[in-house]
Write an enzyme that holds these catalytic residues in place. Structure first.
Site, short mmCIF file in Angstrom:
data_model
loop_
_atom_site.label_atom_id
_atom_site.label_comp_id
_atom_site.label_asym_id
_atom_site.label_seq_id
_atom_site.Cartn_x
_atom_site.Cartn_y
_atom_site.Cartn_z
N LYS A 104 -11.38 -4.92 -3.98
CA LYS A 104 -12.23 -4.11 -4.31
C LYS A 104 -11.98 -2.63 -4.44
CE LYS A 104 -13.47 -4.42 0.78
NZ LYS A 104 -12.44 -4.41 1.77
N LYS A 159 -3.90 -10.03 -6.59
CA LYS A 159 -5.15 -10.72 -5.71
C LYS A 159 -6.20 -9.69 -6.27
CE LYS A 159 -5.64 -8.37 -1.91
NZ LYS A 159 -5.20 -7.96 -0.86
N LYS A 183 0.78 -1.08 0.02
CA LYS A 183 -0.12 -0.04 -0.04
C LYS A 183 0.73 1.30 -0.15
CE LYS A 183 -4.27 -1.74 1.67
NZ LYS A 183 -5.49 -1.53 2.72
P1 TYM Z 1 -10.57 -6.57 3.79
O1 TYM Z 1 -11.67 -5.41 3.73
O2 TYM Z 1 -9.40 -6.09 2.73
O3 TYM Z 1 -11.26 -7.71 3.22
C1 TYM Z 1 -12.09 -8.49 3.79
C2 TYM Z 1 -11.94 -9.70 4.08
O4 TYM Z 1 -11.61 -10.40 2.66
C3 TYM Z 1 -10.41 -11.22 2.44
N1 TYM Z 1 -10.10 -10.96 1.09
C4 TYM Z 1 -9.86 -12.09 0.11
N2 TYM Z 1 -10.17 -13.17 0.27
C5 TYM Z 1 -9.88 -14.03 -0.87
N3 TYM Z 1 -9.44 -13.71 -1.84
C6 TYM Z 1 -9.23 -12.14 -2.17
N4 TYM Z 1 -8.76 -11.71 -3.43
C7 TYM Z 1 -9.43 -11.45 -0.90
N5 TYM Z 1 -9.53 -10.15 -0.71
C8 TYM Z 1 -9.77 -9.84 0.65
C9 TYM Z 1 -9.73 -10.64 3.58
O5 TYM Z 1 -8.76 -11.48 3.89
C10 TYM Z 1 -10.60 -10.00 4.62
O6 TYM Z 1 -10.88 -11.54 5.40
N6 TYM Z 1 -7.48 -5.96 7.65
C11 TYM Z 1 -8.81 -6.53 7.22
C12 TYM Z 1 -9.98 -6.11 7.94
C13 TYM Z 1 -10.06 -6.31 9.28
C14 TYM Z 1 -9.97 -7.39 10.27
C15 TYM Z 1 -9.78 -7.15 11.43
C16 TYM Z 1 -10.10 -8.81 9.82
C17 TYM Z 1 -9.67 -5.30 10.17
N7 TYM Z 1 -9.66 -5.65 11.76
C18 TYM Z 1 -9.87 -7.89 12.59
C19 TYM Z 1 -10.21 -9.60 10.83
C20 TYM Z 1 -10.01 -9.32 12.04
C21 TYM Z 1 -8.90 -6.25 5.74
O7 TYM Z 1 -8.42 -5.37 5.28
O8 TYM Z 1 -10.06 -6.66 5.13
#
Ligand code: TYM
Length: 327
Positions: free
Chosen positions: A196, A193, A111
């Site tokens: 969104k 990857k 990032k």
């Molecule tokens: P975020 O918002 O980027 O994504 C949400 C969840 O989706 C999963 N994910 C994917 N899984 C499979 N293939 C992909 N291409 C893909 N892109 C995203 C992510 O692994 C995530 O599980 N840091 C986290 C949010 C967060 C969080 C937490 C998660 C903040 N605090 C505490 C668990 C526990 C994030 O940026 O997710």
């Protein structure tokens, strides 16, 4: 009951990657665990956000959580900024985390490379996430593969904290990462990857795309010149990715899908995959539309914030007492 915590950032409409890698799993977990799910809007502001869009996305993500089947009679659903204990806990964690540990995070490096100016929040981001998890004594954290390193940081933090103060003060969480589908790749580039926040909207299917958009994006997904449906991550990574999506949406095994399409090119396979994704997302989108505009949504989030706050504040106060933030 053991506890589950997870969060999704309102930094865009979730993609089918978010759904397959994480959100789909949230639904089953709410039946057997005390499940707590969050719309982590404070995480989203580590990169620039338009305030109006952030607000809109927060509401949309809340409606989407409910539309996929999160049931607030079973699980707690809340917006992170409604529970101040998250930011308070993150500060404490930051004061006990080495700069080097944070600089090593691959997500930070990725990032940071994309930003002109890197703010301190982007570096501190994983400490906010550690806080999210430990505040609820989470035993399990369902996430995609890209969060593995952040979970490792969380586990290390818990070990360090507990050994310094008191052995069972914080719960050490386990990540729950799907064996297949933990890392869904871009439809346009199987080496990156699905995300969104990707500026190329052809690279992902959003949970709110129309049937026409979904069909177009899947039919124009890159494949390869081999022309046979095989599950070969090494030599046919794009097709392997489509197979993972197919398997997740159909509940079929990858082997049986491969044999269904043996001797055929990619045309039928992609067409059927598009129909499968459309027919899975359509009922979700219908529920989403009616939830988005209802005042029930506000009531649900207010109630969720109250329930989450009660748990988070009690952990925070336990931690504050332990480290001497009291008198
Ligand atoms: P975020 O918002 O980027 O994504 C949400 C969840 O989706 C999963 N994910 C994917 N899984 C499979 N293939 C992909 N291409 C893909 N892109 C995203 C992510 O692994 C995530 O599980 N840091 C986290 C949010 C967060 C969080 C937490 C998660 C903040 N605090 C505490 C668990 C526990 C994030 O940026 O997710």
């Amino acid at each position: 009951k053991e506890k589950v915590f997870s969060g999704v950032q309102p930094s865009g409409i979730p993609t089918i990657g978010n759904y397959i890698g994480a959100m789909k799993g949230f639904i089953d977990l709410q039946d057997s665990y005390d499940a707590i799910y969050s719309i982590v809007n404070q995480h989203a502001i580590t990169v620039p956000q338009d305030p109006k869009i952030l607000k809109q996305m927060t509401r949309q993500l809340a409606a989407l959580y409910l539309a996929i089947g999160i049931d607030t009679k079973k699980a707690i659903l809340f917006v992170q900024s409604d529970v101040p204990a998250h930011a308070q806990m993150a500060w404490i964690i930051q004061c006990m985390t080495g700069l080097g540990e944070l600089e090593r995070m691959t997500q930070f490096k990725d990032k940071a490379r994309k930003q002109e100016a890197v703010n301190a929040g982007l570096l501190a981001y994983p400490t906010l996430m550690v806080g999210d998890i430990v505040l609820y004594d989470a035993n399990f954290v369902p996430v995609g593969d890209d969060q593995k390193q952040h979970l490792e940081l969380t586990r290390n933090f818990v070990d360090r904290f507990n050994s310094r103060y008191n052995d069972d003060l914080l719960v050490k969480p386990e990540p729950l990462i799907p064996e297949e589908g933990g890392r869904i790749m871009s439809l346009q580039d199987p080496t990156s990857k699905m995300s969104k926040s990707d500026t190329n909207t052809k690279s992902f299917v959003s949970m709110l795309d129309t049937p026409k958009q979904i069909t177009k994006k899947i039919k124009s997904a890159v494949t390869d010149s081999i022309g046979e449906v095989n599950y070969d991550k090494e030599n046919q990574p794009a097709v392997a990715n489509l197979l993972q999506i197919y398997a997740s949406f159909s509940g079929k095994s990858i082997d049986s899908i491969v044999s269904d399409y043996s001797g055929q090119g990619y045309g039928n396979f992609k067409g059927d995959l598009a129909d499968l994704v459309v027919s899975t997302l359509e009922p979700i989108q219908e529920r989403y539309e009616s939830l988005l505009t209802s005042s029930d949504l506000d009531d649900i989030l207010q109630d969720g914030a109250k329930r989450a706050s009660a748990i988070a504040e009690s952990t925070l106060s336990r931690v504050e007492k332990t480290i001497g933030l009291t008198y």
